[in-house]
Structures are given as C-alpha cells and as structure tokens.
Scaffold this motif. Sequence first.
Motif, PDB file in Angstrom:
ATOM      1  N   SER A  97       2.108  10.471   7.762  1.00  0.00           N
ATOM      2  CA  SER A  97       2.696  10.032   9.168  1.00  0.00           C
ATOM      3  C   SER A  97       1.735   8.789   9.779  1.00  0.00           C
ATOM      4  O   SER A  97       2.354   7.936  10.230  1.00  0.00           O
ATOM      5  N   ASP A  98       0.249   8.891   9.515  1.00  0.00           N
ATOM      6  CA  ASP A  98      -0.486   7.900  10.145  1.00  0.00           C
ATOM      7  C   ASP A  98      -0.224   6.744   9.504  1.00  0.00           C
ATOM      8  O   ASP A  98      -0.222   5.682  10.076  1.00  0.00           O
ATOM      9  N   PHE A  99       0.015   6.812   8.186  1.00  0.00           N
ATOM     10  CA  PHE A  99       0.437   5.705   7.589  1.00  0.00           C
ATOM     11  C   PHE A  99       1.434   4.836   7.781  1.00  0.00           C
ATOM     12  O   PHE A  99       1.442   3.803   8.217  1.00  0.00           O
ATOM     13  N   SER A 122      -4.339   4.864   3.577  1.00  0.00           N
ATOM     14  CA  SER A 122      -3.833   4.240   2.657  1.00  0.00           C
ATOM     15  C   SER A 122      -4.699   4.791   1.192  1.00  0.00           C
ATOM     16  O   SER A 122      -5.839   5.134   1.301  1.00  0.00           O
ATOM     17  N   GLU A 123      -3.948   4.632   0.249  1.00  0.00           N
ATOM     18  CA  GLU A 123      -4.766   4.733  -1.156  1.00  0.00           C
ATOM     19  C   GLU A 123      -5.320   3.546  -1.618  1.00  0.00           C
ATOM     20  O   GLU A 123      -6.215   3.596  -2.222  1.00  0.00           O
ATOM     21  N   PHE A 124      -5.048   2.410  -1.069  1.00  0.00           N
ATOM     22  CA  PHE A 124      -5.608   1.132  -1.591  1.00  0.00           C
ATOM     23  C   PHE A 124      -5.560   1.090  -3.081  1.00  0.00           C
ATOM     24  O   PHE A 124      -6.586   0.803  -3.693  1.00  0.00           O
ATOM     25  N   ASN A 125      -4.546   1.225  -3.629  1.00  0.00           N
ATOM     26  CA  ASN A 125      -4.314   1.545  -5.199  1.00  0.00           C
ATOM     27  C   ASN A 125      -4.651   0.309  -6.120  1.00  0.00           C
ATOM     28  O   ASN A 125      -4.152  -0.047  -7.247  1.00  0.00           O
ATOM     29  N   GLN A 158       0.957  -1.284  -0.057  1.00  0.00           N
ATOM     30  CA  GLN A 158      -0.055   0.008  -0.187  1.00  0.00           C
ATOM     31  C   GLN A 158       0.766   1.292   0.126  1.00  0.00           C
ATOM     32  O   GLN A 158       1.991   1.183   0.248  1.00  0.00           O
ATOM     33  N   THR A 159       0.264   2.236  -0.463  1.00  0.00           N
ATOM     34  CA  THR A 159       0.917   3.485  -0.354  1.00  0.00           C
ATOM     35  C   THR A 159      -0.167   4.787   0.178  1.00  0.00           C
ATOM     36  O   THR A 159      -1.327   4.392   0.429  1.00  0.00           O
ATOM     37  N   PRO A 160       0.706   5.588   0.913  1.00  0.00           N
ATOM     38  CA  PRO A 160      -0.134   6.361   1.489  1.00  0.00           C
ATOM     39  C   PRO A 160      -0.934   7.600   1.081  1.00  0.00           C
ATOM     40  O   PRO A 160      -0.687   7.892  -0.222  1.00  0.00           O
ATOM     41  N   ARG A 161      -2.143   8.092   1.600  1.00  0.00           N
ATOM     42  CA  ARG A 161      -2.780   9.146   1.047  1.00  0.00           C
ATOM     43  C   ARG A 161      -2.195  10.330   1.129  1.00  0.00           C
ATOM     44  O   ARG A 161      -1.297  10.544   2.187  1.00  0.00           O
ATOM     45  N   ILE A 194      -4.873  -0.902  12.426  1.00  0.00           N
ATOM     46  CA  ILE A 194      -5.421  -1.411  11.016  1.00  0.00           C
ATOM     47  C   ILE A 194      -6.278  -0.513  10.721  1.00  0.00           C
ATOM     48  O   ILE A 194      -6.353  -0.120   9.348  1.00  0.00           O
ATOM     49  N   ILE A 195      -7.238   0.337  11.619  1.00  0.00           N
ATOM     50  CA  ILE A 195      -8.224   1.321  11.224  1.00  0.00           C
ATOM     51  C   ILE A 195      -7.377   2.450  10.604  1.00  0.00           C
ATOM     52  O   ILE A 195      -7.930   2.932   9.517  1.00  0.00           O
ATOM     53  N   ILE A 196      -6.594   2.858  11.408  1.00  0.00           N
ATOM     54  CA  ILE A 196      -5.747   4.074  10.870  1.00  0.00           C
ATOM     55  C   ILE A 196      -4.883   3.482   9.592  1.00  0.00           C
ATOM     56  O   ILE A 196      -5.018   4.686   8.729  1.00  0.00           O
TER      57      ILE A 196
END
Length: 334
Positions: A103-105, A145-148, A95-98, A138-140
């Motif tokens: 920071s959260d990712f 995440s981008e869920f790409n 996964q990649t961060p939004r 997991i929630i955070i």
Amino acid sequence: SRFKSDSVEGRELIWKITLRNIGAIPIYGLGYGMFSQEYPIWQAKYFGGGTYSLKEASLADNEGICFNEVLSIYCETGLLGLAVLLGFVVLVAIQTPRKGHESDFYTARLSMFAVLILSFFSYPLHIPAVQLIQIFSIIIFFFSSEFNFGGNWVRLIKMRKMNLFLLFASVCYFVFFLFLFFKIQFWTLTKEQIDEGDIDKIGKYSQILPYLKQNHAFLSDYGNQLYAYGDFRKCLWVLDIGAKFTTEIPDLMVMAKAYKELNRFSKSDSILKLTSNIVPNLFYPRFYLLQNYILEHDTSRALMIKDQILKMPIKINSYSVDSIRSATSGLLSP
C-alpha cells in the motif's frame, strides 16, 4: 471559456519561444533557477523581431515559469539534469514492493507519477508544499520497495542509510524554510508598520538583506523603498541583485526611472525598449519611453513611439490605458 483558451495558447507561446532558443542553451544548462531570468529576454527578442501575430502579442505576459517542468529542467541543468530525471523515472518504474508494504509503495509511486504527468503542463515542482510531499514520497517509496536490481552496491544504497539521509534532508529543508518564514514575517511587519521611503524602514530592510538576498519579492520591495527615499544608486544596486534571478517588468520600470533621475537616459531608454518588447501589449513602458525621447529632444523617435501608442490594440479597457492614450495624443501636437 475564452480565459481557459487564452491560458492554453499562452503556454503554447512560452513553449514555442523556449524551443526556438533550445539550441543556444549550453550542454550543462543555463544554471539552476535561471530560466526565469533568461526567458523574458528570449520573449523580448521574439517580439522585437516583428514576426509575431496580434494574437500572440495579446497573449504575452511577464512570465518566468516554463509551465513544463521537464523542459524547464533541461533548460536549467542541460543534458545531465535530463538524464538524471529519466534515470530516476526508470528506477521508480521498475521497482517492486516489499512484502507487507504494498500500500505504501503504490501510493508513493502514484504520487510521484501524478506530479510527473502534471509537470508537462504546469509547474508543481516550483511549489514548496509539493516539493516537501515529493521528498516524503521518495522516502516512503524506497523504504517500501525491494530495490531488486543492480547488485549489492545498489542494495547497500537502498538500505536504511538512504532513508535516514532522505529524512535528514527533509528535516533540513523544513528548518531552512522555517528560518526564512520568520525573516519574511519580520519583513512583512516592517512593511506594514512603516511608511514608504521612511529612513527607519530603509534601515531595517538593510538588516534583513543578508538573509533574503535571494528572495525576489523582498528585493523588489526594498528597491522600491530606496527609490521612494531618493537613493537611486542603491535602488539600482538592489534591483540588479534581483535581476540575477528573474526579470520582472515592475522592477525594470523602477530601474528605468532611477536611471532617468540620474540623467543616464541611454540606460533608461534601453530598459524601456526591452520592457516594451517583453510584453508588447503594455502601454506604460512606451509612454515612459516617449517622455524620455521628448526630454532628450529626439523628436523623430518620440513621434514614432506616439504613433505606436495611439495605434496599439487595447487588450482590456481601463482608466490607466485611457489616461495614457489621452496624454499621448496631447504631446508633440503642432
């Protein structure tokens, strides 16, 4: 230090015995939470086979935890559980961060991978606080995440519905443990305020049983209270419920004594033999077995157990061990 070395070698012994029995595990696993019941039986078979070293005998303990969460997941849930774990790890890894949530990712992913690494040598997922932290991680993670990958259906799962579901699950988890906490507090207060074997304590324990029938500590205490009260049949019934979740030597000893009180010596002997093989460095299961054989007038077996007790190496000097050896030497003397 020696204690750290023994800890490492003790875990290696657990892994060795587990891997020796890996072929006997069904493809769907033993069942959730069943490792703690099955492993002591494997250990008893290992030491009962007589092919162990004195060092291994000294390291053996009454363990119900694998000290390797990945191996434990395979044992309990089989190939399906292992595949789900692997799929989840891959999913998190790619996964990649939004934008704006980096920071959260990375914090959430680092938390999950730190627990994963620790899981190869310990049991973090057996600790409720760690479980709760991982739920929030997991929630955070999925929120940030981008869920790409995977197309539109994966994106739909990823959206707020999934985050709301995980949040709902964490709230349910918290409420469940809060409910159990109050029941455990009631049990603790009852335990402290009423004498062992008292009829009032027995009555209150029977009221708590429906709520804590999967709490091994409560079942063990309840079984001991029933034994002290003299209700040996119900004691065995309660401890047998606990034995469906884990195999603990103190409970096995109480069951052996209860069967003895009911004059069911064959059952008592069987449990004491199992207990002696689970942890071969313990003296008292053999001492009780010796006493049983004497009462059964089985002199040949009694002499064999007496010889074992007197020749057993002492792991840690203690008054109880000295007392057992002293009492044993005086039995069956010519």
